[in-house]
Design a protein around this motif. Structure first.
Motif, PDB file in Angstrom:
ATOM      1  N   LEU A 239       0.819  -1.215   0.000  1.00 17.48           N
ATOM      2  CA  LEU A 239       0.000   0.000   0.000  1.00 17.48           C
ATOM      3  C   LEU A 239       0.851   1.262   0.000  1.00 17.48           C
ATOM      4  N   MET A 243       0.684   4.357  -2.675  1.00 20.10           N
ATOM      5  CA  MET A 243       0.373   5.768  -2.411  1.00 20.10           C
ATOM      6  C   MET A 243       1.360   6.695  -3.115  1.00 20.10           C
ATOM      7  N   LEU A 246       0.170   6.807  -6.632  1.00 22.64           N
ATOM      8  CA  LEU A 246      -1.035   7.627  -6.807  1.00 22.64           C
ATOM      9  C   LEU A 246      -0.694   9.118  -6.750  1.00 22.64           C
ATOM     10  N   TYR A 361     -10.255   1.117  -6.662  1.00 18.86           N
ATOM     11  CA  TYR A 361      -9.783   1.655  -5.387  1.00 18.86           C
ATOM     12  C   TYR A 361     -10.903   2.123  -4.468  1.00 18.86           C
ATOM     13  N   GLU A 362     -12.010   2.572  -5.043  1.00 25.14           N
ATOM     14  CA  GLU A 362     -13.154   2.966  -4.209  1.00 25.14           C
ATOM     15  C   GLU A 362     -13.547   1.813  -3.278  1.00 25.14           C
ATOM     16  N   TYR A 364     -11.766  -0.703  -2.298  1.00 27.09           N
ATOM     17  CA  TYR A 364     -10.760  -1.020  -1.282  1.00 27.09           C
ATOM     18  C   TYR A 364     -10.706   0.049  -0.198  1.00 27.09           C
ATOM     19  N   ALA A 365     -10.923   1.308  -0.574  1.00 23.26           N
ATOM     20  CA  ALA A 365     -10.944   2.364   0.434  1.00 23.26           C
ATOM     21  C   ALA A 365     -12.024   2.053   1.474  1.00 23.26           C
ATOM     22  N   LEU A 368     -11.113  -1.279   3.483  1.00 26.64           N
ATOM     23  CA  LEU A 368     -10.014  -1.082   4.419  1.00 26.64           C
ATOM     24  C   LEU A 368     -10.508  -0.289   5.626  1.00 26.64           C
ATOM     25  N   ALA A 369     -11.390   0.680   5.367  1.00 27.10           N
ATOM     26  CA  ALA A 369     -11.960   1.453   6.480  1.00 27.10           C
ATOM     27  C   ALA A 369     -12.769   0.541   7.406  1.00 27.10           C
ATOM     28  N   VAL A 372     -10.290  -1.869   9.594  1.00 29.83           N
ATOM     29  CA  VAL A 372      -9.538  -1.334  10.730  1.00 29.83           C
ATOM     30  C   VAL A 372     -10.416  -1.058  11.951  1.00 29.83           C
TER      31      VAL A 372
ATOM     32  N   TYR B 361      -2.959   0.684   8.588  1.00 30.53           N
ATOM     33  CA  TYR B 361      -4.049   0.622   7.617  1.00 30.53           C
ATOM     34  C   TYR B 361      -5.042   1.780   7.766  1.00 30.53           C
ATOM     35  N   GLU B 362      -5.192   2.314   8.983  1.00 24.15           N
ATOM     36  CA  GLU B 362      -6.076   3.467   9.160  1.00 24.15           C
ATOM     37  C   GLU B 362      -5.656   4.595   8.211  1.00 24.15           C
ATOM     38  N   MET B 363      -4.360   4.850   8.200  1.00 21.08           N
ATOM     39  CA  MET B 363      -3.838   5.928   7.369  1.00 21.08           C
ATOM     40  C   MET B 363      -4.139   5.670   5.887  1.00 21.08           C
ATOM     41  N   TYR B 364      -3.934   4.423   5.468  1.00 22.05           N
ATOM     42  CA  TYR B 364      -4.148   4.115   4.047  1.00 22.05           C
ATOM     43  C   TYR B 364      -5.623   4.134   3.669  1.00 22.05           C
ATOM     44  N   ALA B 365      -6.487   3.713   4.599  1.00 24.13           N
ATOM     45  CA  ALA B 365      -7.928   3.778   4.319  1.00 24.13           C
ATOM     46  C   ALA B 365      -8.313   5.227   4.017  1.00 24.13           C
ATOM     47  N   LYS B 367      -6.227   7.751   3.125  1.00 31.85           N
ATOM     48  CA  LYS B 367      -5.500   8.255   1.946  1.00 31.85           C
ATOM     49  C   LYS B 367      -6.147   7.760   0.651  1.00 31.85           C
ATOM     50  N   LEU B 368      -6.548   6.501   0.681  1.00 41.08           N
ATOM     51  CA  LEU B 368      -7.126   5.908  -0.521  1.00 41.08           C
ATOM     52  C   LEU B 368      -8.494   6.542  -0.803  1.00 41.08           C
ATOM     53  N   ALA B 369      -9.235   6.825   0.269  1.00 35.59           N
ATOM     54  CA  ALA B 369     -10.527   7.481   0.106  1.00 35.59           C
ATOM     55  C   ALA B 369     -10.341   8.875  -0.513  1.00 35.59           C
ATOM     56  N   ALA B 371      -7.734   9.664  -2.467  1.00 37.57           N
ATOM     57  CA  ALA B 371      -7.140   9.505  -3.803  1.00 37.57           C
ATOM     58  C   ALA B 371      -8.178   9.190  -4.875  1.00 37.57           C
ATOM     59  N   VAL B 372      -9.304   8.583  -4.475  1.00 34.61           N
ATOM     60  CA  VAL B 372     -10.308   8.225  -5.487  1.00 34.61           C
ATOM     61  C   VAL B 372     -11.264   9.373  -5.796  1.00 34.61           C
ATOM     62  N   PHE B 376      -9.027  14.956  -6.403  1.00 26.82           N
ATOM     63  CA  PHE B 376      -7.804  14.612  -5.672  1.00 26.82           C
ATOM     64  C   PHE B 376      -6.602  15.405  -6.206  1.00 26.82           C
TER      65      PHE B 376
END
Lengths: 397, 397
Positions: A239, A243, A246, A361-362, A364-365, A368-369, A372, B361-365, B367-369, B371-372, B376
Motif C-alpha cells: 500500500l 500511495m 497515486l 480503489y473505491e 478497497y478504500a 479497508l476502512a 480497521v 491501515y487506518e492511514m491508508y484507508a 488516503k485511498l478514500a 485519492a479516489v 484529488f
C-alpha cells in the motif's frame, strides 16, 4: 572486533548464472528470471578506471521505451551507491564521518568514500543519485554542515541528491526520525521523506529509537522526473508503494540496510513487484559488509548474545515497470549502479496493463476502512454459514 | 489448426539451473532465488507410475514450521493441476467436455483428463485441489451437472475442490462471471469467488464477456484451513490479496491462464510477493500449451491477425509466507504439484515480521478514500512548492 573477509559469501548471483548456464539457454533463463537481457551501458573509460583504482564495482544498464509521436524520450540516469563503512564501528564519530571539506587525514573515512563515488557518478552523467539507508552510519547523526556540503555537491554536478540520514527533530522535542533529504540539482532542499513503517524484528527492533514517519507520501517533481523515497522496511508494505504511485512517482528509491538471513529471499521480489504493480521504476539499495560491535548484545528474541547484525548483502538493482530488472550489484563489494531509463516507459506500460484503471480503489478504500474497525467481522464462511442457495440450485436439477 | 509440438520452449527453469550450476554454488543460488531448497515429498510409487503412464508430471514438496508448545502442527496437502486441452479448439463442445459419468468414448477428452489427475492427487493424500482458470475450456460454460459430479468427487476422496468455471448467472439477466466454486470435502458447496479485476489487454480484453466480480473477498473455512480464490488478473493487484488476508485466508489459490510474452517475467514475482506481504501461502496455477483457432482474429491493439493467443507457460508453484517457494511445474507439460504445508508457519512468520501490526491501515484507508475523489490533488512538490523552512535552517548555520 574488526571486519573479517567475506569468505564463503557468493559474490553475485548473476555472475554465477552467466558463468555456468550454456549460451543457448542463458537468454531464456534471463528472460524468465529478469524479464530479459538488460542493455549494457557504455560508460566512460575514465570512470571505469577510476572505480577500479578506488576499488568499487561500477555497472551500467539501460531501459528503453518505444518512440512516441507526441512525446520526446525522457532519458534519465540514476546512480545507486552501496558501501561498507570503511573504519571499525568503535572508531570515534569525528574520524568516521571525516567532515567533507576539512583536510582528509583519513582518506578511507566514510565521507571521502562517498565523495569519490559521487565523482565517478558525475563522470557517468548521473542525474539523480541515492545512497543507502542512514548511509553516514547506521546510528550516527548527520550534522547540518553535511547537508550544506551536499547542496554544494548537487549544484556542482547538476545532480539531484537523495541522502538518507538520521534526523534529529529539534522543534519536536528532539524526536529521531529515519529520514531521506531530497536536494534539487539547483541546490534547493526540496523536502524530506520519513520512514513510515518501523521494524520490530530482533536486531532490527528500531522502535526504541525511531518513530513512525509523518511525512506521508510526498513525491518530488525534479527536472529529471517525479521521484519518491521509500525507506527500507516500507518496502514490505504494498500500500505504501501504491500511495507514492497515486501521487505521481515515476522513480521510487528504496534505501535499505538489511541482512542475508533475514530478508535475502524477499529482496528480489518486493521492489520488483512494486515496479510492476505501480507502473514505475524502483531502486532498492542495500548496505554491504558485516559490522562488529565491541560489546555483545541480545535481540529480544531469546537468542544468544552476538557481536554483529549479520551480513549486509548489497545486491542493489533497478526494476522497470515492464517487470524486467537489472542484475544486482555485488553481494560483498562497494558499488555504483548507473541506470539509464526512458521515463516514457511508465505510461506506456500503464496504457498496456491498466492496473490503475482496473484497480477498483473505491471498493478497497471502503473495505479497508471497515477492516480497521475494532469490531470488524472478517468475511469467513464455513459449512454452517454457507448459503442454502447453492444446494437449492443443485436440488432443482 | 492443431497444436504443434513445443519446440524451442525451455521445459523448466529449475531443471536448467539444477543441470548446470555446480553443486558448491547450487544451494546458495537456490537460497537467493527461492529462499532455500524446498523439502522433497516422498510420494507413493503407485501415484508416480500412474502419472508416468498418463503422461503428466508429478512433483511433491513440503514446507515445515517450527514445533509449538500450545498448538499442534496443522499439516495440509494441496494439489495444483495444470493442463492443456486435449482436443483441438474446434472440436464440438459435447466431445470436448465429455461428461464425467457417461461412457468415455474419447478417453483423451478434458474431463477424463482432469478425473485421472484428481485420482492421482487422492493417492498422494491431497486435501484441497485447485484447477486452472476456467479449466473446462477458456470460453466454455460449465454445466450444473458437472458441479454435481464434483460434489460426488469431493465426498469420495474427502477432498476440498476448487473449480474455476465460467458462470452463467440466470437470476441476473444471464450475466457471465469468471468464477471459482468451492466445494467442501463434505460435498457442500461452500460458495464462490468471482474474478474481481477484469483485464483489458489485447487478446485478453475480457471486458466484452465478463463483468467485474461482486463477491468481495470471502474466505472459506474448510476442515483443512481457511482458503480463498483469487482468479488470474486479480494477481496484479496487491490490495486484492491484502483483503483476503484481512479476512483470514491462510492459503490463497490463483487459478490463471496467461501467456509467456505477456506475463512470464511477472509470474514468479506477484504471487510470491503476496505470500510475503500477507504471511500466507499462495498457489498460482497456469494453463499449458498453445491453442489454435480456425479463424484468425485481431486484438484491438493495432497488431496483425493471428490464430493463437500465444504459449500458456504452466510453471505453477507454491509460495510460502517466509518468502520461500517450490520450483515450478513444467512450462510445457500437464502436471500435478502436491505441496504439504504446516499452516502454523503463517502465524509464526507473522509474529516475526509483524506486517499487519506495522501496516498503519487506518492511514491508508483515509488516503485511498482521498485519492479516489475526482478532485484529488496529488502530493507532488516541485521547486516552487517546497517549504522555505529547510533553507531557513541552512541560513541559520
Amino acid at each position: 572486533m574488526h571486519p573479517v573477509p567475506m569468505a564463503g559469501e557468493l559474490q553475485s548471483l548473476e555472475l554465477c548464472l552467466e558463468r555456468h548456464i550454456p549460451p543457448q539457454d542463458l537468454a531464456e533463463v534471463k528472460r524468465i528470471l529478469y524479464g530479459g537481457e538488460t542493455r549494457k551501458l557504455c560508460l566512460p573509460a575514465a570512470a571505469l578506471s577510476s572505480a577500479q583504482e578506488r576499488d568499487f564495482e561500477l555497472q551500467g544498464y539501460g531501459f528503453d521505451a518505444a518512440p512516441e509521436q507526441l512525446r520526446r524520450p525522457r532519458i534519465v540516469r540514476v546512480g545507486l551507491v552501496q558501501n561498507k563503512i570503511p573504519l571499525p564501528t568503535d572508531t570515534a564519530v569525528a574520524v568516521q564521518v571525516q567532515s567533507w571539506h576539512s583536510s582528509c587525514l583519513h582518506v578511507a573515512a566514510l565521507h571521502r568514500r562517498i565523495e569519490e563515488m559521487v565523482e565517478v557518478a558525475a563522470m557517468c552523467g548521473v542525474n539523480i543519485i541515492c545512497f543507502q539507508e542512514a548511509w553516514s552510519e547506521y546510528f550516527l547523526l548527520v550534522l547540518i554542515e553535511e547537508l550544506c556540503s551536499f547542496v554544494q555537491l548537487a549544484k556542482k554536478y547538476n545532480m539531484v541528491v537523495v541522502s538518507p540520514i538520521l534526523e534529529r527533530d529539534e522543534i519536536h522535542g528532539g524526536t529521531l526520525w529515519n529520514t531521506a533529504v531530497v536536494i534539487s540539482n539547483s541546490g534547493a532542499i526540496l523536502g524530506k521523506s520519513r520512514k513510515n513503517h518501523i521494524p520490530r524484528i530482533g536486531d532490527f527492533n528500531e522502535s526504541t529509537y525511531y518513530m513512525e514517519g509523518n511525512t506521508g507520501h510526498q513525491v518530488f517533481q525534479t527536472q529529471f522526473g517525479a521521484i519518491a523515497v521509500n525507506i527500507c522496511f516500507r518496502r514490505h508494505h504494498p500500500l505504501n508503494w501504491l500511495m507514492y504511485s497515486l501521487n505521481g512517482a515515476e522513480i521510487i528509491f528504496n534505501p535499505s540496510a538489511t541482512i542475508g538471513t533475514l530478508s535475502e529471499s524477499l529482496w528480489p521480489i518486493e521492489a520488483r513487484n512494486a515496479a510492476i504493480a505501480n507502473h514505475c521504476f524502483t531502486c532498492p539499495i542495500n548496505r554491504v559488509g558485516t559490522e562488529y560491535y565491541k560489546n555483545a548484545f541480545t535481540s529480544g528474541d531469546g537468542g544468544k548474545a552476538h557481536h554483529d547484525l549479520g551480513h549486509f548483502y548489497g545486491s542493489s538493482y533497478v526494476a522497470a515497470p515492464d517487470g524486467s530488472r537489472t542484475p544486482g550489484l555485488s553481494r560483498t563489494r562497494d558499488g555504483l549502479l548507473v541506470v539509464e531509463m526512458d521515463l516514457n516507459l511508465c505510461r506506456q506500460v500503464s496504457d498496456k496493463w491498466n492496473f490503475k484503471m482496473t484497480g477498483r480503489y473505491e471498493m478497497y478504500a471502503a473495505k479497508l476502512a471497515e477492516a480497521v474497525q475494532p469490531r470488524f467481522t472478517p468475511s469467513l464462511i464455513g459449512e454452517e454459514e454457507r448459503s442454502a442457495q447453492y444446494n437449492q440450485v443443485l436440488h432443482r436439477k
